[in-house]
Motif scaffolding. Structure first.
Motif, PDB file in Angstrom:
ATOM      1  N   TRP A   5       0.844  -1.198   0.000  1.00  0.00           N
ATOM      2  CA  TRP A   5       0.000   0.000   0.000  1.00  0.00           C
ATOM      3  C   TRP A   5       0.878   1.246   0.000  1.00  0.00           C
ATOM      4  O   TRP A   5       1.584   1.496   0.966  1.00  0.00           O
ATOM      5  CB  TRP A   5      -0.884   0.023   1.242  1.00  0.00           C
ATOM      6  N   HIS A   9      -1.964   4.352  -3.781  1.00  0.00           N
ATOM      7  CA  HIS A   9      -2.919   3.241  -3.748  1.00  0.00           C
ATOM      8  C   HIS A   9      -4.048   3.525  -2.781  1.00  0.00           C
ATOM      9  O   HIS A   9      -5.206   3.213  -3.035  1.00  0.00           O
ATOM     10  CB  HIS A   9      -2.230   1.954  -3.293  1.00  0.00           C
ATOM     11  N   MET A  10      -3.667   4.105  -1.636  1.00  0.00           N
ATOM     12  CA  MET A  10      -4.675   4.356  -0.601  1.00  0.00           C
ATOM     13  C   MET A  10      -5.680   5.390  -1.078  1.00  0.00           C
ATOM     14  O   MET A  10      -6.883   5.224  -0.906  1.00  0.00           O
ATOM     15  CB  MET A  10      -3.995   4.811   0.683  1.00  0.00           C
ATOM     16  N   ASN A  41     -10.057  -0.469   8.850  1.00  0.00           N
ATOM     17  CA  ASN A  41      -9.387   0.620   8.141  1.00  0.00           C
ATOM     18  C   ASN A  41      -9.398   1.874   9.014  1.00  0.00           C
ATOM     19  O   ASN A  41     -10.438   2.240   9.553  1.00  0.00           O
ATOM     20  CB  ASN A  41     -10.104   0.881   6.808  1.00  0.00           C
ATOM     21  N   TRP A 178      -7.144  -0.509   3.221  1.00  0.00           N
ATOM     22  CA  TRP A 178      -5.868  -0.837   3.851  1.00  0.00           C
ATOM     23  C   TRP A 178      -6.017  -0.863   5.374  1.00  0.00           C
ATOM     24  O   TRP A 178      -6.852  -0.165   5.928  1.00  0.00           O
ATOM     25  CB  TRP A 178      -4.805   0.188   3.435  1.00  0.00           C
TER      26      TRP A 178
END
Ligand code: G4P
Length: 281
Positions: A5, A9-10, A41, A178
């Motif tokens: 991550w 990406h997050m 998350n 994530w």
């Protein structure tokens, strides 16, 4: 599969979930019943904002039942409904649909009041971190096998609605989010339960964490599994004791700490030490 991550990406994962939310009446936030906080998350409230949400404590079959009930009360105090489920065996599926219907009842009553005669089915989305059981749950609710999308944020395919009975539709691609991995203890808990693969963290570090936790919270199980009369305070001595008992030795006859670590983690993940919860409210 392990995801790397990165900030990009997050941001993308967050955007993708928020895009899906536009189509959705209710979100199922999937957590691991053994580690409900560590499998959450960190930005979930911000991502879901005011969407109706039901927490699903998955893999409840592997968690300490008493602790899971404490978690359900804990979330209830925060105004969140939580349901314990086992997606692999299909336990709790009816409850999920009933809860989603109840949560969206008013919205659909309003639609009916506006004269919409045949309201569409309610629409739901599953969100959660990797390996929490999203695909297993989708397949369970769908009653058939739906191919798993590459477990990578940003991998998209055409989305489809899966019918779950007459009254609910589920988006066939879950929202992948994530975990709070910058916290070391969170990482160790995720690794202990098998949510992150063994190559990321040092195997022995994870086993040290797990054995310390078990010594403190489940000493009787530890003693029974490894035929120990008492549990040494010193972690190396504990590794030695288990290694000797279970024959985790090098060719020279010394205790092989990697083998001990592997054995203990495998035993935890395959429930050889019984149902375990690694977090309490
Ligand atoms: P994901 O889509 O969120 O990434 O998770 P996925 O469904 O792939 O599930 C991850 C692992 O967790 C799978 O095991 C799956 O079988 C297991 N699992 C999912 N839900 C439950 C549950 O309620 N109880 C238990 N005990 N296990 C569950 P795996 O070892 O990766 O694969 P496999 O054993 O299915 O081959």
């Amino acid at each position: 599969m392990t995801i790397q991550w990165f900030p990009g990406h997050m941001a993308k994962a967050k955007r993708e979930v928020q895009e899906k939310l536009k189509l959705i009446d209710v979100v199922f936030e999937l957590l691991d019943a053994r580690i409900p906080l560590s499998s959450r998350n960190p930005m979930i409230d911000e991502i879901l904002t005011n969407k109706p949400r039901i927490i699903l404590l998955n893999k409840a079959d592997m968690a300490d039942e008493k602790v899971t009930n404490e978690w359900i009360s804990f979330f209830a105090e925060q105004g969140l409904q939580a349901i314990a489920i086992d997606s692999q065996a299909g336990t709790g599926m009816k409850q999920i649909v009933a809860a989603a219907k109840e949560m969206t009842k008013e919205k659909f009553l309003k639609m009916a009041a506006k004269g919409i005669k045949n309201p569409r089915p309610l629409r739901a989305l599953i969100v959660g971190i990797p390996n929490v059981g999203k695909s297993t749950l989708i397949n369970r609710l769908a009653g058939k096998h739906i191919a798993k999308t590459g477990d990578k944020p940003g991998v998209t395919k055409a989305q489809q609605w899966i019918k779950v009975g007459k009254e609910m539709e589920l988006l066939d691609t879950p929202g992948i989010l994530w975990p709070k991995f910058e916290d070391e203890e969170v990482g160790l808990k995720l690794a202990t339960t098998g949510a992150i693969k063994d190559t990321i963290l040092n195997l022995q570090d994870v086993a040290v964490y797990a054995l310390r936790f078990l010594s403190e919270h489940y000493p009787a199980r530890l003693k029974e599994r490894y035929s120990l009369t008492d549990i040494p305070d010193d972690i190396v001595e504990l590794f030695d004791a288990i290694g000797k008992r279970r024959g985790c030795l090098t060719s020279g006859g010394a205790v092989d700490y990697d083998k001990v670590a592997e054995l203990v983690l495998r035993d935890i993940r395959t429930e050889k030490l019984g149902r375990l919860s690694f977090e309490k409210p």
